[in-house]
Design an enzyme around this catalytic site. Structure first.
Site, PDB file in Angstrom:
ATOM      1  N   SER A  47      -3.697  12.990  -4.792  1.00  0.00           N
ATOM      2  CA  SER A  47      -4.370  12.744  -3.522  1.00  0.00           C
ATOM      3  C   SER A  47      -4.948  11.340  -3.537  1.00  0.00           C
ATOM      4  CB  SER A  47      -5.457  13.800  -3.279  1.00  0.00           C
ATOM      5  OG  SER A  47      -6.013  13.659  -1.987  1.00  0.00           O
ATOM      6  N   HIS A 106      -1.088  13.781  -0.824  1.00  0.00           N
ATOM      7  CA  HIS A 106      -1.806  14.083   0.412  1.00  0.00           C
ATOM      8  C   HIS A 106      -1.719  12.876   1.335  1.00  0.00           C
ATOM      9  CE1 HIS A 106      -4.484  17.108  -1.985  1.00  0.00           C
ATOM     10  NE2 HIS A 106      -3.267  17.579  -1.728  1.00  0.00           N
ATOM     11  N   ASP A 115      -6.765  21.029  -5.272  1.00  0.00           N
ATOM     12  CA  ASP A 115      -5.356  21.307  -4.978  1.00  0.00           C
ATOM     13  C   ASP A 115      -4.485  20.933  -6.172  1.00  0.00           C
ATOM     14  OD1 ASP A 115      -3.055  22.003  -3.554  1.00  0.00           O
ATOM     15  OD2 ASP A 115      -2.814  19.970  -2.761  1.00  0.00           O
TER      16      ASP A 115
END
Length: 339
Positions: free
Chosen positions: A157, A183, A279
């Protein structure tokens, strides 16, 4: 075997420039010039070139419309050369393998030459082209190895868009298929893949539904769509679907990692890069429990030590590495496994 390149450009000066560059590019040679889109289409049909270099302004038809008509009938890698980047996104969506701005001065020539040669070599390794979301396979030679049973997975991310090229820059064209979920918002992944593709030794492409995973290729999840992997006829392939947030994100790293657990985990390497949140941590733990080798980026080299920390704290990480050491660790594990 020398690969044939068709130059579709109305400017004789620019054609001569491209032909001069091709003289220094081993394994490639021009097979003809086309001065308008109708001549280009006829020459593609007649000569079956391995690659087309296409001007963004060519007589007879808008270039984007030409790509939309050409690719479904005669799938071939096309590099668009333009005066500016105004049609880059539309051209790439219509099937162009790359989009390069023409040099405007003598000082810009060297950079253009480097970009064109790199683009030609990358395009020569393509297995399919994508036009308006549809995948069109290219001709394959017997020497081309599409996939093996090993798999590399990468997720991240915040900070990962800077981290990924550092890892991929140490990859080689014989590396196993690589699937990446970062992301990123919708609309940015296509250009990010194209930009990264120019700077690393392997091919990088935005994922398309049912796209096969190939050796020496990294596929990047689209923004706002989850990417999953499954086993196809000739190896692993991509499945896109779902826009609901999983672990707080779409695309989700957990979704990618979970999908790979049932494939060949004992020949899978999964990497979790810098990022905020959790995540990817649970998916990494599942992969490790199934036998995968898992790597987490360390705190010192992470922009945000969130996702890799969550994975480390729950026991999902086999080894923590500094960003600059991750590619070496991947290669070391691959060497242990052998082919």
């Amino acid at each position: 075997m020398t690969k044939k390149i068709l130059i579709a450009e109305s400017s004789g000066v620019f054609c001569a420039l491209v032909e001069k560059i091709l003289q220094s590019c081993d394994g490639f040679a021009p097979c003809g010039r086309a001065s308008d889109v109708y001549q280009a289409a006829a020459m593609v049909q007649k000569h079956s070139p391995d690659l087309v270099i296409l001007a963004s302004r060519l007589g007879g038809m808008d270039t984007v419309k030409f790509l939309q008509q050409l690719i479904p009938q005669y799938p071939v890698p096309v590099i668009v050369c333009a005066d500016n980047r105004s049609r880059a996104s539309a051209s790439l969506c219509a099937g162009a393998a790359d989009y390069i701005v023409k040099p405007k001065s003598n000082t810009a020539y060297d950079l253009f030459k480097q970009q064109l040669i790199a683009s030609i070599k990358n395009a020569a390794n393509l297995r399919q082209v994508v036009c308006e979301g549809m995948v069109y396979p290219l001709r394959e030679t017997p020497a081309q190895k599409r996939s093996d049973d090993r798999l590399i997975l990468i997720g991240g991310s915040a900070g990962s868009t800077q981290a990924l090229p550092i890892i991929l820059s140490s990859f080689t064209p014989d590396m196993p298929s690589t699937a990446v979920t970062l992301h990123m918002p919708e609309g940015y992944t296509k250009m990010y893949a194209v930009t990264t593709n120019r700077s690393v030794p392997i091919r990088v492409a935005e994922a398309v539904d049912l796209m096969p995973l190939n050796v020496g290729t990294a596929v990047l999840a689209q923004g706002a769509k989850h990417m999953m992997l499954s086993r196809g006829e000739d190896g692993f392939c991509v499945n896109l679907g779902g826009s609901e947030r999983v672990s707080g994100h779409c695309p989700s790293v957990d979704v990618l990692f979970h999908s790979a657990v049932s494939l060949n985990p004992k020949r899978t390497i999964a990497v979790l890069l810098t990022g905020m949140g959790t995540d990817g941590a649970r998916g990494l733990l599942e992969l490790r429990r199934a036998g995968a080798y898992t790597i987490g980026q360390d705190e010192k080299s992470s922009l945000v030590y969130g996702m890799p920390k969550a994975a480390y704290d729950m026991g999902a990480v086999c080894k923590q590495c500094a960003l600059q050491d991750i590619a070496s660790e991947i290669k070391l594990k691959l060497k242990e496994w052998g082919d």
